[in-house]
Design a protein around this motif. Structure first.
Motif, mmCIF file in Angstrom:
data_model
loop_
_atom_site.group_PDB
_atom_site.id
_atom_site.type_symbol
_atom_site.label_atom_id
_atom_site.label_comp_id
_atom_site.label_asym_id
_atom_site.label_seq_id
_atom_site.Cartn_x
_atom_site.Cartn_y
_atom_site.Cartn_z
ATOM 1 N N UNK A 1 0.806 -1.219 0.000
ATOM 2 C CA UNK A 1 0.000 0.000 0.000
ATOM 3 C C UNK A 1 0.836 1.265 0.000
ATOM 4 N N UNK A 2 2.119 1.108 -0.382
ATOM 5 C CA UNK A 2 2.997 2.275 -0.429
ATOM 6 C C UNK A 2 2.782 3.051 -1.720
ATOM 7 N N UNK A 3 3.368 4.243 -1.747
ATOM 8 C CA UNK A 3 3.307 5.043 -2.963
ATOM 9 C C UNK A 3 4.732 5.417 -3.336
ATOM 10 N N UNK B 1 -8.644 -10.603 0.552
ATOM 11 C CA UNK B 1 -7.807 -11.092 -0.534
ATOM 12 C C UNK B 1 -6.898 -9.986 -1.053
ATOM 13 N N UNK B 2 -5.683 -10.388 -1.427
ATOM 14 C CA UNK B 2 -4.739 -9.433 -1.982
ATOM 15 C C UNK B 2 -4.834 -9.526 -3.502
ATOM 16 N N UNK B 3 -5.637 -8.676 -4.064
ATOM 17 C CA UNK B 3 -5.804 -8.700 -5.524
ATOM 18 C C UNK B 3 -5.611 -7.285 -6.044
ATOM 19 N N UNK B 4 -5.538 -7.172 -7.362
ATOM 20 C CA UNK B 4 -5.351 -5.847 -7.963
ATOM 21 C C UNK B 4 -6.683 -5.272 -8.383
ATOM 22 N N UNK B 5 -6.824 -3.993 -8.177
ATOM 23 C CA UNK B 5 -7.988 -3.314 -8.714
ATOM 24 C C UNK B 5 -7.777 -3.080 -10.203
ATOM 25 N N UNK C 1 -3.675 -1.903 -5.674
ATOM 26 C CA UNK C 1 -4.321 -2.993 -4.934
ATOM 27 C C UNK C 1 -5.765 -2.659 -4.567
ATOM 28 N N UNK C 2 -6.579 -3.710 -4.451
ATOM 29 C CA UNK C 2 -7.917 -3.455 -3.917
ATOM 30 C C UNK C 2 -7.777 -3.229 -2.415
ATOM 31 N N UNK C 3 -8.799 -2.630 -1.834
ATOM 32 C CA UNK C 3 -8.698 -2.303 -0.421
ATOM 33 C C UNK C 3 -8.666 -3.580 0.413
ATOM 34 N N UNK C 4 -7.930 -3.522 1.501
ATOM 35 C CA UNK C 4 -7.906 -4.646 2.425
ATOM 36 C C UNK C 4 -9.268 -4.710 3.104
ATOM 37 N N UNK C 5 -9.497 -5.754 3.876
ATOM 38 C CA UNK C 5 -10.792 -5.899 4.547
ATOM 39 C C UNK C 5 -11.074 -4.666 5.387
ATOM 40 N N UNK C 6 -12.224 -4.096 5.215
ATOM 41 C CA UNK C 6 -12.580 -2.932 6.029
ATOM 42 C C UNK C 6 -14.060 -2.989 6.375
ATOM 43 N N UNK C 7 -14.358 -2.474 7.552
ATOM 44 C CA UNK C 7 -15.730 -2.488 8.052
ATOM 45 C C UNK C 7 -16.227 -1.072 8.220
#
Lengths: 683, 166
Positions: free
Chosen positions: A258-260, A642-646, A669-675
């Motif tokens: 998740x770095x830039x 899941x660690x996938x690409x957007x 990356x797609x966002x990690x699990x978030x609530x």
């Protein structure tokens, strides 16, 4: 009961004729499309169904359209990425999106042709989403070849709503909306107001700090088919962006997922609009006029190749775009009874649009302009007239035939005189459909149509590449598409609505997004074949199942440009997509939904040697009602973490410290699990 | 006119209307009905409405731009707001407390039950009936007041929205 009453009831029990113009007009809002739709792939999603969807961002509302995948490749404030029917629509080319007759696709946009930014849409105000795929309607013109999504904003809310939500990754949202009845000197109407404030950081190391403020004010009188509305909308947002990063840096540990690379990427956007619509329904006719004035402003700073072109200052570029879009749509339909059971509806329409655009491309460092690559003032005007006739020959045969004429004029004043100029083009687009049935609750559809997309005005008048100084080829202003489709829609099983479509779509030039340049390029001719299978099953009052599967095969067609070794795969073109959703609502306090989304692998280069992997994400929603007016909602995104690409792109880049340029996959990356938890109060 | 011949006249009118609607363009023929009668068992006045479900769905659909399910309680609540604005009884300058008892939706028709509890209609009662007339200009609402042999029939439309019942 007096006998008179019994006889009167008998009169009322006569079935209302399906060709009654009052009911045909809102037929699109009925769940069943039998007898209403012109193609197997068209449909309408109601507000209740939209509410049950889990949306991470407003653009995802469009995923209610079967087969459409919505994604994001950097910063939340940007227009979403769209995938439909084997297209990588990038930011919205070939998917025509409208909100209440206002075009959302921005043509000749700094970042990409057809830029569709739906961040100004407040989902709670969407009364329904009408969609159709393929260019089979004469009423849809530019960008509608893959499909058209029309969001209808409500004139009235059945109840006012106030909600406050918090969530992981810095998510906060507040909404207030209501539509009180008001009395004015001109009559009684409804004043709809809504205010939305939102903040989100996302899972990124440098948080997005996405701040959004949205406001809507609408005064309406009468009915949607017999009345008018005047609407003002205002939207403002700023954000940081974590743009796509090279896979090699993540694999060897130089970068976290998740770095830039360039912490100054990001931007800001504003949208203000004033619009109105008036409709009148008579015994056998329907008229509608709508007009809009939209001001859009975007400042976007991106860095996709890092230190490839400029090893000292970096490759960040700015794509500012400021425009005023004005337009008018008018249509008139009239309905005739022919002999016997036959009836006909004829619609004539006019669509005018003008864009006054100032945009450019600058080379920047940390958002400071180093050099102006190009700066342009574009005036793009278009006029269209269409005629469409639908005849109901009998209870089992309906046909539609339409023709549309479009004329465009581009005027470009560029900072480089060689790139200034004018261009004009016009196109005639016929389309036709035939619907057979229903027999045993099944209809068969045959569609043939032509459509188009416009190209960036700057590309239509260019002579010199502003970056390299080399000669640049021009693109045709309007690019033709041709489509054929065969579809079946059936409700043979009680509670099940199924549709199957087989289609072929040709484009004279495919609009391809260049991941490294941050621009769209008019590419080679293309052909795609595909199949879509959509199912909506309600086996019981409390349970709904949605299953949508789509597969498309997209290839460039025709002879290769001389000396070009490239293959014929279309980079980014999606192949297989799928969605499975289960919604449970027993009418009691609990309700919930789970949605599984499959986004299939895509070729990333023309030879299909580099491919992105597939992704499977699971989103969920659980709600509990305390009494009649208070609800607590819990939403979970990417439940399985899941660690996938957007999004994935394959191109050349160079990181600071790398001695040579490297060809690599670059991904977001797609966002990690978030609530997220939201409290909703209706009043 | 004798009660028998009055009934015969009503029957003939009804048959004529039935034939009319079958022969002519049925889609232009929009009718609603309300029966207002005193119930001696409960001591209250009851109102039973009958409308074409199709027309009511189209009305709500064009007000809120989405589909409505008339068998759903929340959607019925929305119709209740329209009903209370477009159908009310007044006596001595005040609105009578007409309460909604329930709604029943069939495939083709919608029945609405209202009640004025514990009272018969005062002698100077007037009825405002604009049900569907703002949406369908051709809508005609027939109101039958009383029961048995004492039935008085009134016709309401867009131009004649308020009438005295007796």
């Amino acid at each position: 009961m007096p006998r008179f009453t019994i006889l009167a009831l008998a009169i009322l029990a006569l079935p209302a004729r399906a060709d009654d113009i009052q009911t045909v007009l809102i037929g699109g809002s009925r769940a069943s499309q039998l007898g209403v739709a012109d193609s197997a792939n068209a449909g309408s999603v109601s507000q209740q169904q939209l509410d049950q969807r889990v949306n991470y961002r407003p653009g995802e509302l469009l995923e209610a359209m079967p087969g459409l995948i919505v994604s994001q490749h950097s910063g939340e404030g940007k227009a979403n990425q769209f995938y439909l029917r084997g297209f990588n629509l990038d930011h919205g080319t070939d998917l025509r999106t409208t909100v209440d007759d206002m075009p959302v696709n921005q043509r000749s946009h700094a970042h990409g042709q057809g830029w569709t930014d739906l961040n100004f849409l407040i989902p709670e105000l969407a009364a329904r989403l009408d969609y159709q795929k393929g260019p089979y309607s004469a009423a849809n013109g530019d960008f509608a070849s893959a499909g058209a999504a029309s969001v209808v904003v409500a004139n009235r809310l059945t109840r006012g709503v106030a909600s406050a939500g918090v969530g992981q990754n810095g998510y906060r949202r507040a909404l207030l909306a209501d539509s009180p009845e008001v009395s004015t000197p001109w009559g009684d109407g409804s004043l709809l107001y809504a205010l939305e404030l939102m903040h989100n950081d996302g899972p990124f190391t440098r948080g997005d700090d996405y701040r959004k403020a949205n406001g809507v004010l609408r005064y309406s009188q009468g009915y949607a088919n017999n009345g008018f509305h005047i609407t003002a909308m205002a939207y403002h947002a700023t954000w940081n962006a974590t743009d796509q990063i090279p896979l090699r840096a993540v694999q060897d540990g130089r970068l976290g997922r998740y770095d830039n690379i360039d912490p100054s990427d990001g931007g800001g956007a504003r949208r203000y609009s004033l619009s109105g619509a008036w409709a009148r329904t008579g015994a056998d006719s329907y008229s509608r006029v709508s007009a809009y004035l939209i001001a859009n402003q975007l400042d976007l700073y991106s860095n996709f190749t890092y230190y490839l072109d400029d090893p000292l200052h970096g490759d960040q570029f700015a794509q500012p775009d400021r425009r005023v879009t004005s337009g008018l749509n008018a249509s008139h339909s009239w309905h005739q009874h022919l002999d016997g059971d036959r009836s006909s509806v004829t619609t004539a329409g006019l669509q005018l649009q003008n864009d006054n655009i100032h945009n450019g491309l600058y080379h920047t460092e940390a958002r400071q302009v180093l050099e102006i690559t190009r700066r342009d003032h574009i005036v793009e005007s278009s006029a269209a007239a269409y005629l469409q006739n639908a005849i109901r020959w009998s209870d089992s045969l309906r046909t539609t035939a339409g023709v549309r004429a479009d004329a465009y004029r581009f005027r470009v004043a560029s900072d480089l005189a060689a790139n200034s100029g004018n261009a004009r083009d016009h196109l005639l687009s016929p389309s036709t459909s035939a619907v057979l049935g229903p027999w045993a609750a099944t209809e068969v559809y045959l569609n043939a149509g032509t459509g188009f997309h416009s190209n960036d005005a700057r590309g239509a008048v260019i002579t010199v590449d502003p970056k390299t100084g080399a000669q640049a080829g021009r693109v045709t202003p309007l690019v033709r598409s041709r489509a054929l489709e065969l579809g079946v829609r059936s409700e043979w099983l009680p509670g099940l609505q199924s549709s199957l479509s087989l289609y072929r779509l040709d484009f004279d030039s495919e609009l391809v997004y260049l991941g490294d340049a941050g621009a769209t390029e008019a590419g080679r001719p293309s052909r795609r074949y595909g199949v879509e299978f959509s199912n909506y099953y309600k086996p019981a009052r409390w349970l709904t199942l949605d299953l949508d599967l789509a597969y498309a095969r997209a290839r460039y067609r025709g002879p290769l440009p001389e000396g070009d070794p490239a293959g014929d795969h279309i980079p980014g073109a999606v192949q297989g997509t799928g969605q499975l959703a289960v919604t449970v609502d027993a009418g009691g306090p609990w309700s919930g939904a789970l949605r599984l989304r499959y986004f299939g692998p895509r070729p990333l280069d023309e030879d299909n040697t580099v491919r992105s992997s597939a992704s499977l994400t699971l989103n969920g929603r659980l709600a509990y009602k305390f009494g009649k007016s208070l609800t607590l909602e819990l939403e979970a995104f990417n439940l399985a973490n899941r660690r996938a690409s957007a999004i994935d792109y394959y191109y050349t880049s160079r990181l600071k410290g790398e001695s040579a340029a490297v060809d690599d996959i670059h991904f977001h990356p797609i966002e990690s699990r978030s609530l997220r938890a939201t409290v909703v109060k209706t009043f | 006119m004798s009660p028998r011949s009055r009934l015969a006249l009503r029957l003939k009118t009804a048959i004529a209307l039935l034939l009319c609607s079958a022969a002519a363009a049925a889609h232009n023929f929009h009718m609603g009905m309300a029966d207002i009668s005193y119930n001696p068992n409960t001591g209250g006045t009851e109102v039973v409405h009958t409308y074409t479900a199709h027309d009511v769905e189209a009305l709500l659909g064009n007000l809120y731009q989405r589909q409505f399910d008339l068998s759903d309680a929340d959607d019925q609540a929305v119709l209740k707001r329209y009903l209370e604005k477009r159908f009310y009884l007044t006596a001595e300058g005040r609105r009578l407390p007409l309460q909604l008892v329930g709604m029943q939706a069939n495939a083709d028709t919608l029945l609405i039950y209202q009640e004025l509890p514990g009272t018969a209609l005062p002698p100077d009662t007037a009825l405002y009936n604009g049900m569907l007339t703002d949406f369908l200009p051709q809508q005609i609402n027939t109101v039958n007041v009383g029961s048995g042999k004492q039935v008085r029939t009134l016709t309401f439309d867009a131009a004649h929205a308020e009438q005295r019942l007796r």
